[in-house]
Write a protein that holds these residues in place. Sequence first.
Motif, PDB file in Angstrom:
ATOM      1  N   ALA A  77       0.830  -1.205   0.000  1.00 37.64           N
ATOM      2  CA  ALA A  77       0.000   0.000   0.000  1.00 37.64           C
ATOM      3  C   ALA A  77       0.864   1.255   0.000  1.00 37.64           C
ATOM      4  N   VAL A  78       1.982   1.224   0.718  1.00 42.24           N
ATOM      5  CA  VAL A  78       2.921   2.350   0.719  1.00 42.24           C
ATOM      6  C   VAL A  78       3.468   2.579  -0.685  1.00 42.24           C
ATOM      7  N   LEU A  79       3.895   1.496  -1.350  1.00 45.32           N
ATOM      8  CA  LEU A  79       4.484   1.631  -2.673  1.00 45.32           C
ATOM      9  C   LEU A  79       3.476   2.198  -3.670  1.00 45.32           C
ATOM     10  N   GLU A  80       2.222   1.843  -3.493  1.00 40.75           N
ATOM     11  CA  GLU A  80       1.184   2.332  -4.396  1.00 40.75           C
ATOM     12  C   GLU A  80       0.755   3.764  -4.075  1.00 40.75           C
ATOM     13  N   SER A  81       1.132   4.245  -2.882  1.00 42.45           N
ATOM     14  CA  SER A  81       0.739   5.602  -2.480  1.00 42.45           C
ATOM     15  C   SER A  81       1.661   6.673  -3.043  1.00 42.45           C
ATOM     16  N   GLY A  82       2.903   6.286  -3.396  1.00 40.77           N
ATOM     17  CA  GLY A  82       3.836   7.229  -3.998  1.00 40.77           C
ATOM     18  C   GLY A  82       4.614   8.101  -3.038  1.00 40.77           C
ATOM     19  N   VAL A  83       4.520   7.854  -1.720  1.00 38.33           N
ATOM     20  CA  VAL A  83       5.223   8.702  -0.756  1.00 38.33           C
ATOM     21  C   VAL A  83       6.713   8.395  -0.770  1.00 38.33           C
ATOM     22  N   ALA A 118      13.665  -1.766  -1.621  1.00 42.19           N
ATOM     23  CA  ALA A 118      14.097  -0.559  -2.330  1.00 42.19           C
ATOM     24  C   ALA A 118      13.906  -0.718  -3.828  1.00 42.19           C
ATOM     25  N   ALA A 119      14.245  -1.888  -4.369  1.00 44.72           N
ATOM     26  CA  ALA A 119      14.079  -2.135  -5.802  1.00 44.72           C
ATOM     27  C   ALA A 119      12.610  -2.078  -6.201  1.00 44.72           C
ATOM     28  N   ALA A 120      11.752  -2.705  -5.405  1.00 44.33           N
ATOM     29  CA  ALA A 120      10.319  -2.672  -5.699  1.00 44.33           C
ATOM     30  C   ALA A 120       9.787  -1.240  -5.633  1.00 44.33           C
ATOM     31  N   ALA A 121      10.269  -0.467  -4.664  1.00 46.17           N
ATOM     32  CA  ALA A 121       9.817   0.917  -4.528  1.00 46.17           C
ATOM     33  C   ALA A 121      10.240   1.764  -5.722  1.00 46.17           C
ATOM     34  N   ARG A 122      11.444   1.547  -6.218  1.00 44.21           N
ATOM     35  CA  ARG A 122      11.874   2.305  -7.398  1.00 44.21           C
ATOM     36  C   ARG A 122      11.080   1.899  -8.632  1.00 44.21           C
ATOM     37  N   GLU A 123      10.707   0.623  -8.724  1.00 42.68           N
ATOM     38  CA  GLU A 123       9.863   0.185  -9.839  1.00 42.68           C
ATOM     39  C   GLU A 123       8.508   0.884  -9.789  1.00 42.68           C
ATOM     40  N   HIS A 124       8.079   1.288  -8.581  1.00 47.63           N
ATOM     41  CA  HIS A 124       6.846   2.073  -8.428  1.00 47.63           C
ATOM     42  C   HIS A 124       7.116   3.570  -8.516  1.00 47.63           C
ATOM     43  N   THR A 141      22.223   2.581  -7.049  1.00 46.52           N
ATOM     44  CA  THR A 141      22.426   4.006  -7.346  1.00 46.52           C
ATOM     45  C   THR A 141      22.101   4.298  -8.812  1.00 46.52           C
ATOM     46  N   GLU A 142      22.408   3.357  -9.714  1.00 47.38           N
ATOM     47  CA  GLU A 142      22.077   3.548 -11.131  1.00 47.38           C
ATOM     48  C   GLU A 142      20.567   3.602 -11.356  1.00 47.38           C
ATOM     49  N   HIS A 143      19.817   2.985 -10.442  1.00 47.16           N
ATOM     50  CA  HIS A 143      18.358   2.995 -10.570  1.00 47.16           C
ATOM     51  C   HIS A 143      17.713   4.084  -9.704  1.00 47.16           C
ATOM     52  N   GLY A 144      18.523   5.020  -9.236  1.00 46.83           N
ATOM     53  CA  GLY A 144      17.972   6.202  -8.597  1.00 46.83           C
ATOM     54  C   GLY A 144      17.816   6.140  -7.094  1.00 46.83           C
ATOM     55  N   VAL A 145      18.322   5.094  -6.464  1.00 47.55           N
ATOM     56  CA  VAL A 145      18.287   5.027  -5.003  1.00 47.55           C
ATOM     57  C   VAL A 145      19.377   5.930  -4.435  1.00 47.55           C
ATOM     58  N   ARG A 146      19.032   6.696  -3.426  1.00 50.10           N
ATOM     59  CA  ARG A 146      20.043   7.459  -2.702  1.00 50.10           C
ATOM     60  C   ARG A 146      20.577   6.552  -1.595  1.00 50.10           C
ATOM     61  N   LEU A 147      21.811   6.118  -1.734  1.00 53.41           N
ATOM     62  CA  LEU A 147      22.422   5.165  -0.814  1.00 53.41           C
ATOM     63  C   LEU A 147      23.388   5.900   0.103  1.00 53.41           C
ATOM     64  N   LEU A 148      23.051   5.925   1.394  1.00 54.51           N
ATOM     65  CA  LEU A 148      23.892   6.587   2.392  1.00 54.51           C
ATOM     66  C   LEU A 148      24.546   5.520   3.248  1.00 54.51           C
ATOM     67  N   THR A 149      25.844   5.348   3.082  1.00 53.80           N
ATOM     68  CA  THR A 149      26.583   4.351   3.862  1.00 53.80           C
ATOM     69  C   THR A 149      27.252   5.011   5.059  1.00 53.80           C
ATOM     70  N   HIS A 150      27.747   4.168   5.971  1.00 54.94           N
ATOM     71  CA  HIS A 150      28.283   4.663   7.244  1.00 54.94           C
ATOM     72  C   HIS A 150      27.270   5.593   7.914  1.00 54.94           C
ATOM     73  N   THR A 151      25.991   5.284   7.757  1.00 56.97           N
ATOM     74  CA  THR A 151      24.943   6.184   8.227  1.00 56.97           C
ATOM     75  C   THR A 151      23.920   5.427   9.052  1.00 56.97           C
ATOM     76  N   TYR A 189      15.682  -5.372  -9.921  1.00 59.75           N
ATOM     77  CA  TYR A 189      15.729  -4.733 -11.229  1.00 59.75           C
ATOM     78  C   TYR A 189      15.986  -5.800 -12.304  1.00 59.75           C
ATOM     79  N   ASP A 190      17.076  -5.631 -13.066  1.00 62.79           N
ATOM     80  CA  ASP A 190      17.409  -6.600 -14.108  1.00 62.79           C
ATOM     81  C   ASP A 190      18.478  -7.589 -13.648  1.00 62.79           C
TER      82      ASP A 190
END
Length: 395
Positions: free
Chosen positions: A142-148, A163-169, A200-210, A330-331
Amino acid sequence: MTSEQQTYLIVGGGLAAAKAAEAIRDRDTDGKIILVTTESELPYERPVLSKGYLLGSEERASAFVHDQQWYDEAGIEIRLGTTATAIDRAKHEVELDSGERLGYDKLLLATGSEPRRLNVPGADAAGVHYLRTIGDADAIKAVLESGVPLVVVGGGWIGLEVAAAAREHDLAVTVLELDELPLIAPLGREVAQVFADLHTEHGVRLLTHTGLKSIETADGRVTAVITAGHERIEAGAVVVGVGVAPRIELAKAAGLETDRGVLVDASLRSSDPDIFAAGDIAELDHPLMGKRVRVEHWAFANDSGPVAGQAMAGAEARFDSLPYFFTDQYDLGMEYIGLAGPGEADRVELVGDVPGRAFQAFWKSGDRVLAGMHVNLWDDGIDPIKQRVLDGLKS
């Protein structure tokens, strides 16, 4: 078939429990089988929850091992919404939360794992999700379909699949990972970098050491997260994937031998000869690997349940499967087999096109292969890698 009717009691409602019930019924057509589960749903498989169901490529119903008609026809009694609270080993009885006591000749514990919880301000707000049950998957879908905008805490397998499923949405996704790379602990730096680059190539903002300091709320709902570095990130929801803990409290209270899980032999039998354990909670004396292993993946539940069921019904069954895992993001499709624990491998051998994400990886100790995987090499698949791991175990 046994000479007297046996009562088989299964505590747990996941894949291992359902597969054990199948195996018992195949061997003992007359025995009484009772399956007790805290969940309100019939036994189901978990991989679809973080993969196809969230993506929308698989229906919710595809997660279930069997429908109610199958259990009815097999003569298996299902007690939904029922929790086992204690085991009386002397009387061969299990006490339920209702106060009822069920007798057993053989008992299987397949109680699974539970997610590790956040302990930060705002962690109990509406919009903070964990992915373990089918109800959790419903809420996250439901979250993924809401677009938040979504923040994922933890860059493990579950976190990255969500994260991958969310980017696909087409959601804005931020992943917070304490380590220098997601998946670096199980995969090592070279292979972990492949997954980091993929996201990162699929648009995820990845924050490491965080890490996560707190969750901001308004009217009891998530509005943002504050990182340990004091950065504020807007979020309409948070999905937490920081690991799971095996549910072994029932076994420990009953006096069974435990360590990281319930100690079992190759037949999934515990220190009590009439009590077995399968799935996430089973810490198996693995006959091929020569060490105790506890594996939290689908294949171990799928393979250990039938062995436990057969052994409970009197067969000379032994577990002989290698740990196996797969993911689709993804692929990228991947299969992994074997087990290279922390510090066991001294190097990773990569074969193929790593930048193009079509390669094999082998975790080695000296010349011995401990584990291997392929990425997007479906013509050969996992079989040749499995053979190299088996050869390594013999050397």
